[in-house]
Design a protein around this motif. Sequence first.
Motif, PDB file in Angstrom:
ATOM      1  N   GLN A 107      -1.241   4.871  -9.135  1.00 39.01           N
ATOM      2  CA  GLN A 107      -0.415   3.690  -8.848  1.00 39.01           C
ATOM      3  C   GLN A 107       1.034   3.828  -9.296  1.00 39.01           C
ATOM      4  O   GLN A 107       1.884   3.039  -8.873  1.00 39.01           O
ATOM      5  CB  GLN A 107      -1.029   2.457  -9.521  1.00 39.01           C
ATOM      6  N   HIS A 165       4.069   3.375  -7.061  1.00 38.30           N
ATOM      7  CA  HIS A 165       4.063   2.215  -6.154  1.00 38.30           C
ATOM      8  C   HIS A 165       4.204   0.890  -6.906  1.00 38.30           C
ATOM      9  O   HIS A 165       3.814  -0.148  -6.381  1.00 38.30           O
ATOM     10  CB  HIS A 165       2.768   2.222  -5.341  1.00 38.30           C
ATOM     11  N   ALA A 180      -1.813  -1.685  -6.809  1.00 38.57           N
ATOM     12  CA  ALA A 180      -0.520  -1.258  -6.270  1.00 38.57           C
ATOM     13  C   ALA A 180      -0.665  -0.586  -4.917  1.00 38.57           C
ATOM     14  O   ALA A 180       0.223  -0.699  -4.066  1.00 38.57           O
ATOM     15  CB  ALA A 180       0.179  -0.315  -7.257  1.00 38.57           C
ATOM     16  N   THR A 216      -1.390  -3.549  -2.385  1.00 40.22           N
ATOM     17  CA  THR A 216      -0.206  -4.344  -2.072  1.00 40.22           C
ATOM     18  C   THR A 216       0.788  -3.532  -1.249  1.00 40.22           C
ATOM     19  O   THR A 216       1.473  -4.075  -0.382  1.00 40.22           O
ATOM     20  CB  THR A 216       0.464  -4.864  -3.352  1.00 40.22           C
ATOM     21  N   ARG A 217       0.857  -2.210  -1.499  1.00 35.98           N
ATOM     22  CA  ARG A 217       1.727  -1.355  -0.678  1.00 35.98           C
ATOM     23  C   ARG A 217       1.264  -1.369   0.773  1.00 35.98           C
ATOM     24  O   ARG A 217       2.069  -1.512   1.700  1.00 35.98           O
ATOM     25  CB  ARG A 217       1.696   0.072  -1.224  1.00 35.98           C
ATOM     26  N   GLU A 218      -0.063  -1.241   0.977  1.00 35.31           N
ATOM     27  CA  GLU A 218      -0.596  -1.236   2.333  1.00 35.31           C
ATOM     28  C   GLU A 218      -0.387  -2.590   3.018  1.00 35.31           C
ATOM     29  O   GLU A 218      -0.063  -2.652   4.219  1.00 35.31           O
ATOM     30  CB  GLU A 218      -2.088  -0.878   2.299  1.00 35.31           C
ATOM     31  N   LYS A 266       2.026  -4.673   2.428  1.00 33.19           N
ATOM     32  CA  LYS A 266       3.449  -4.776   2.747  1.00 33.19           C
ATOM     33  C   LYS A 266       3.759  -3.963   3.999  1.00 33.19           C
ATOM     34  O   LYS A 266       4.514  -4.414   4.880  1.00 33.19           O
ATOM     35  CB  LYS A 266       4.290  -4.291   1.581  1.00 33.19           C
ATOM     36  N   GLN A 267       3.185  -2.769   4.089  1.00 36.18           N
ATOM     37  CA  GLN A 267       3.424  -1.920   5.256  1.00 36.18           C
ATOM     38  C   GLN A 267       2.908  -2.589   6.544  1.00 36.18           C
ATOM     39  O   GLN A 267       3.568  -2.547   7.584  1.00 36.18           O
ATOM     40  CB  GLN A 267       2.771  -0.549   5.061  1.00 36.18           C
TER      41      GLN A 267
END
Length: 319
Positions: free
Chosen positions: A103, A106, A307, A310-312, A314-315
């Motif tokens: 994590q 990210h 993390a 949440t990154r995925e 957001k993407q």
Amino acid sequence: MWSAGFVALLVVVSANLVARRSPYFHGRAAGSGSSSSSSSSDGDGDVVGGGGGQVGDWADHPVKLVSTPWAKTQKDDIFTTAATHMALLHNALIRGFNSIYLQAEHIPRGQVDEFIGYALTWHKFIVSHHDDEEDKLFPDVVAILRDESVWGDMHSEHESFLPGLEAYAAHLRTHNSTTGLNAPQLLAIMDSFRSAFENHLHHEIDVMSAMAAHPYAPARDTLKGSLASDMLKRWGKQTVMRAGIADVVPFFLLNTDRAFEHGSWVRWPRMPEPVRWVLVNVVGAWHGERWRFASCDAAGLPRPLYALRTREEKQRSEL
């Protein structure tokens, strides 16, 4: 005396604080615990049920988890049992390492302080655990087996990654949400001791489980065996608590996968379920924002790493 209104306000504020910070409310969608009804012994003679699955990019790598000696042999002598419980504790340390490693790149700037708190709790846990082994467990086992050589090169293995641990902690303590994390440097430090760390956490289990064949290993059903078993259990229960009730204990429980090895350890560590719930969800609320980065949810089941999830998300929202 406090007024009834003040007490009521205090209760409401405390309840809101726990509700906001408690791990019970942290993204509770776990990975996948299967509905398998298989059952097996926990190495202490009790039968437990349940199976377990995994989630996608989870905390089972890059450092490999340790298989328990009980799963390999089905033996229930005191050293196989003790080594099995040690393997489960080591796996909490490994999941902690992996969850930090995976994590780190990210973490949003606004969550750096909480992530650093989580990562430093891991450092506190492993340093305390190894100090506790050196100070208490190692000499006690030497006394049981009357053999100074029984631990082999465990001390030198501890020493092999201490410089890396020191560099890791020093890096984290000089960064915050203002400076940022410098994830590439943190990962480089973790890579510098990762191999030695992994080797030791696996090798120590092999060394301890091999003690079952030692000529002075006491049988479980003897007085000496009973005393040795009680000592090993007591050490295992106390080592995490001594490391820190408000931080290390929630970290440990939230990186202990109760679905591991098809649910064989669903009741490990041994404690009444209400006590475990309080340690995770009430005590855990003290540093509650840290635990969103843990590998398991409040029920002890695998969940997507925060993390990465949440990154995925957001993407996907940007598509």
